[in-house]
Write an enzyme that holds these catalytic residues in place. Structure first.
Site, PDB file in Angstrom:
ATOM      1  N   ASP A 186      -3.206 -28.143  34.578  1.00 21.44           N
ATOM      2  CA  ASP A 186      -3.010 -29.282  33.577  1.00 21.44           C
ATOM      3  C   ASP A 186      -4.250 -29.799  32.859  1.00 21.44           C
ATOM      4  OD1 ASP A 186      -0.221 -28.867  33.344  1.00 21.44           O
ATOM      5  OD2 ASP A 186      -0.073 -30.289  34.887  1.00 21.44           O
TER       6      ASP A 186
ATOM      7  N   HIS B 220      -3.135 -31.063  43.602  1.00 18.71           N
ATOM      8  CA  HIS B 220      -1.925 -30.375  43.898  1.00 18.71           C
ATOM      9  C   HIS B 220      -1.267 -30.354  45.097  1.00 18.71           C
ATOM     10  CE1 HIS B 220       0.838 -27.018  43.096  1.00 18.71           C
ATOM     11  NE2 HIS B 220       0.616 -27.235  41.761  1.00 18.71           N
TER      12      HIS B 220
HETATM   13  N1  CMC Z   1      -6.628 -38.833  41.563  1.00 16.66           N
HETATM   14  C1  CMC Z   1      -6.904 -39.558  42.698  1.00 16.66           C
HETATM   15  N2  CMC Z   1      -6.624 -39.425  43.918  1.00 16.66           N
HETATM   16  C2  CMC Z   1      -5.608 -38.425  43.950  1.00 16.66           C
HETATM   17  C3  CMC Z   1      -5.431 -37.538  43.027  1.00 16.66           C
HETATM   18  C4  CMC Z   1      -5.818 -37.827  41.897  1.00 16.66           C
HETATM   19  N3  CMC Z   1      -5.532 -36.990  40.728  1.00 16.66           N
HETATM   20  N4  CMC Z   1      -4.397 -36.820  43.574  1.00 16.66           N
HETATM   21  C5  CMC Z   1      -4.391 -37.217  44.971  1.00 16.66           C
HETATM   22  N5  CMC Z   1      -5.049 -38.320  45.221  1.00 16.66           N
HETATM   23  C6  CMC Z   1      -5.353 -38.727  46.447  1.00 16.66           C
HETATM   24  C7  CMC Z   1      -4.171 -39.909  46.818  1.00 16.66           C
HETATM   25  O1  CMC Z   1      -4.317 -40.920  46.670  1.00 16.66           O
HETATM   26  C8  CMC Z   1      -4.019 -39.494  48.615  1.00 16.66           C
HETATM   27  O2  CMC Z   1      -5.095 -40.387  49.128  1.00 16.66           O
HETATM   28  P1  CMC Z   1      -4.945 -41.073  50.324  1.00 16.66           P
HETATM   29  O3  CMC Z   1      -4.801 -39.719  51.374  1.00 16.66           O
HETATM   30  O4  CMC Z   1      -6.074 -41.753  50.691  1.00 16.66           O
HETATM   31  O5  CMC Z   1      -3.669 -41.664  50.346  1.00 16.66           O
HETATM   32  C9  CMC Z   1      -4.441 -38.174  48.638  1.00 16.66           C
HETATM   33  O6  CMC Z   1      -5.254 -37.608  47.280  1.00 16.66           O
HETATM   34  C10 CMC Z   1      -3.342 -37.050  48.880  1.00 16.66           C
HETATM   35  O7  CMC Z   1      -2.553 -37.218  47.559  1.00 16.66           O
HETATM   36  P2  CMC Z   1      -0.770 -37.248  47.548  1.00 16.66           P
HETATM   37  O8  CMC Z   1      -0.366 -38.086  46.442  1.00 16.66           O
HETATM   38  O9  CMC Z   1      -0.314 -37.535  48.930  1.00 16.66           O
HETATM   39  O10 CMC Z   1      -0.544 -35.669  47.396  1.00 16.66           O
HETATM   40  P3  CMC Z   1       0.810 -35.176  46.784  1.00 16.66           P
HETATM   41  O11 CMC Z   1       0.681 -33.666  47.126  1.00 16.66           O
HETATM   42  O12 CMC Z   1       1.925 -35.821  47.204  1.00 16.66           O
HETATM   43  O13 CMC Z   1       0.547 -35.124  45.296  1.00 16.66           O
HETATM   44  C11 CMC Z   1       0.005 -34.602  43.146  1.00 16.66           C
HETATM   45  C12 CMC Z   1       0.137 -33.906  44.459  1.00 16.66           C
HETATM   46  C13 CMC Z   1      -0.288 -33.456  41.980  1.00 16.66           C
HETATM   47  C14 CMC Z   1       1.236 -35.227  42.598  1.00 16.66           C
HETATM   48  C15 CMC Z   1      -1.130 -35.575  42.938  1.00 16.66           C
HETATM   49  O14 CMC Z   1      -2.446 -34.916  43.330  1.00 16.66           O
HETATM   50  C16 CMC Z   1      -1.360 -36.291  41.518  1.00 16.66           C
HETATM   51  O15 CMC Z   1      -0.820 -37.196  41.254  1.00 16.66           O
HETATM   52  N6  CMC Z   1      -2.344 -35.598  40.493  1.00 16.66           N
HETATM   53  C17 CMC Z   1      -2.379 -35.957  39.292  1.00 16.66           C
HETATM   54  C18 CMC Z   1      -1.256 -35.692  38.377  1.00 16.66           C
HETATM   55  C19 CMC Z   1      -1.158 -34.096  38.097  1.00 16.66           C
HETATM   56  O16 CMC Z   1      -2.296 -33.639  37.837  1.00 16.66           O
HETATM   57  N7  CMC Z   1      -0.281 -33.482  38.074  1.00 16.66           N
HETATM   58  C20 CMC Z   1       0.107 -32.000  37.779  1.00 16.66           C
HETATM   59  C21 CMC Z   1       0.386 -31.276  39.121  1.00 16.66           C
HETATM   60  S1  CMC Z   1       0.114 -29.414  38.540  1.00 16.66           S
HETATM   61  C22 CMC Z   1       1.111 -28.928  37.446  1.00 16.66           C
HETATM   62  C23 CMC Z   1       2.509 -29.342  37.934  1.00 16.66           C
HETATM   63  O17 CMC Z   1       2.814 -29.132  38.827  1.00 16.66           O
HETATM   64  O18 CMC Z   1       3.226 -29.615  37.128  1.00 16.66           O
END
Ligand code: CMC
Length: 422
Positions: free
Chosen positions: A363, A306
């Protein structure tokens, strides 16, 4: 003396005030930055930028706190119902019994959707995703309710709020009925909001519909948990679109589109599809965990991570418990729940996920409940939208009432310098 921040550029110092929120969150107020320095900030994804001040929702990602108007999400999920929470979010205070009754009755006055909307619905292919239909149909409400666009006073605002609450629920369920080939049906004004959702979805003319209170209670809770989440992608979109003084329906329609994406609300559908895939491929959770960690593989563990919660998502805790209860009460045994538990446990013990503070989000378990209630996977994000509706409305209303300026970020141009076109 109030705290300030000093910025030094080329030896010249600039002082900026520090703004403090009611929960002691601090922000450097850079409203005068460009005027004073000629510079702007660069912050893709707004990871460090507050786009507004808001009195609606407080969230502390480190401590896993979520509160609507000062009330803890755990308290509301346990003791309130969805319409009460909607009123609280939109109007700022918990409603009295009389106010709640009036609110519900006023919503009922607007539950009839113009029959001509059905011909718009007819135009979509049967294979269309319900979120696409919902966005289009919500936008179409503008044409059928032009008076709700220019909201100039409190009375217009209240009417627009009730209209949106009433009609959105109906068209959201119509997206499902279209797909099923069911005749479109109508809200029953003698019944409650959440009960109506189930009737609107599943009642068919050929047989009586039996209400299951466990289902209604579980849905009520799920809607409450989704009702607001401060400046997330779809809510920011609603505020941004509304900041141009576009009407409420148009702004909500844009919010629906933003919510659809798999990194946002679309994740609930993606989680279930992922869990089904793991199940169908023999249940090897380790293989999928390895895929999620492999930077060369675009696969992510859906329902994990998140932007704001870096410890746990308080909504996920409540939903996990609710999923166990609902499945037990309904007597549903779902192997997908086992896969989810196994995956969650493995991820929580894994160094990659621990180092990045990746925890199950809202989710991760919600889809398992929806599935147990007989809601098809491609309707999951619509469920999220129904829950998020009061939050979008509250944020839009606050933005308009605060007379916020049009949203218009800057950029730093990195393209070609001037060249001649011959
Ligand atoms: N699986 C594997 N690696 C992950 C995941 C995941 N679900 N989420 C984040 N990471 C890794 C990412 O690759 C990065 O690694 P590194 O630092 O080595 O490059 C690190 O963790 C930080 O991730 P980020 O993408 O920079 O973080 P963010 O804050 O931009 O993204 C997020 C947050 C929710 C988009 C992301 O965690 C994600 O894609 N999760 C899966 C989709 C999901 O479940 N979304 C629902 C969010 S909650 C409900 C809502 O808001 O709608």
């Amino acid at each position: 003396m109030s705290k300030t921040a000093i910025l030094e550029i080329d030896g010249k110092k600039y002082e900026f005030p520090i703004f403090k929120g009611s929960e002691n969150e601090e922000a450097i107020d850079i409203k005068k930055l460009r005027d004073l320095t000629g510079m702007v900030t660069l912050d893709p994804g707004y990871k460090n930028s507050g786009s507004c001040t808001s009195e609606i929702t407080f969230l502390d990602g480190e401590l896993g706190i979520l509160r609507y108007r000062g009330y803890a999400i755990e308290d509301l999920a346990e003791n309130a119902n969805f319409l009460e929470v909607s009123y609280l979010l939109i109007f700022g205070e918990k409603p009295t019994a009389v106010q709640l009754d009036k609110f519900e009755n006023d919503i009922r006055k607007h539950t009839l959707v113009n029959e001509e909307m059905k011909s718009i619905l007819d135009g979509f292919p049967k294979t269309a995703h319900p979120m696409g239909i919902l966005a289009a149909m919500t936008s179409a409400l503008t044409s059928f309710n032009p008076k709700s666009v220019d909201v100039e006073n409190e009375k217009d605002m209240y009417c627009a709020v009730c209209k949106t609450m009433g009609k959105f629920l109906v068209i959201a369920t119509w997206t499902f009925r279209k797909n099923m080939g069911y005749p479109m049906n109508y809200y029953d004004n003698t019944k409650g909001y959440v009960e109506n959702f189930m009737r609107l979805m599943f009642e068919i003319p050929t047989e009586p519909y039996k209400v299951n209170q466990t289902v209604i209670d579980a849905l009520d809770k799920l809607f409450i948990l989704h009702a607001d989440h401060e400046q997330n992608c779809s809510t920011s979109t609603v505020r941004m679109v509304g900041s141009s003084h576009a009407g409420l329906f148009a702004s909500i329609s844009a919010g629906v589109s933003a919510l659809w994406g798999p990194l946002h609300g679309g994740a609930n559908q993606a989680v279930l599809e992922m869990l089904e895939e793991i199940h169908n491929n023999g249940g090897d959770t380790d293989k999928y965990l390895a895929k999620a960690k492999d930077k060369a593989d675009p696969f992510r563990l859906m329902g994990f991570g998140h932007r704001v919660y870096k410890n746990f998502d308080p909504r996920a805790k409540i939903i996990k418990k609710a999923a166990n209860e609902v499945l037990a009460t309904l007597g549903v045994e779902d192997p997908i729940l086992e896969i989810a538990r196994k995956l969650e446990k493995a991820a929580l013990e894994d160094e990659y996920f621990k180092a990045r503070n990746l925890y199950p989000n809202v989710d991760f378990y919600s889809g398992i409940i929806y599935r147990a209630l007989g809601i098809p996977t491609d309707m999951f994000t619509v469920m999220f939208a129904i829950g998020r509706l009061p939050g979008w409305i509250a944020q839009w209303k606050e933005m308009r009432e605060n007379k916020e300026p049009i949203g218009r970020p800057r950029q730093i141009y990195t393209g070609s310098p001037l060249r001649e076109f011959k």
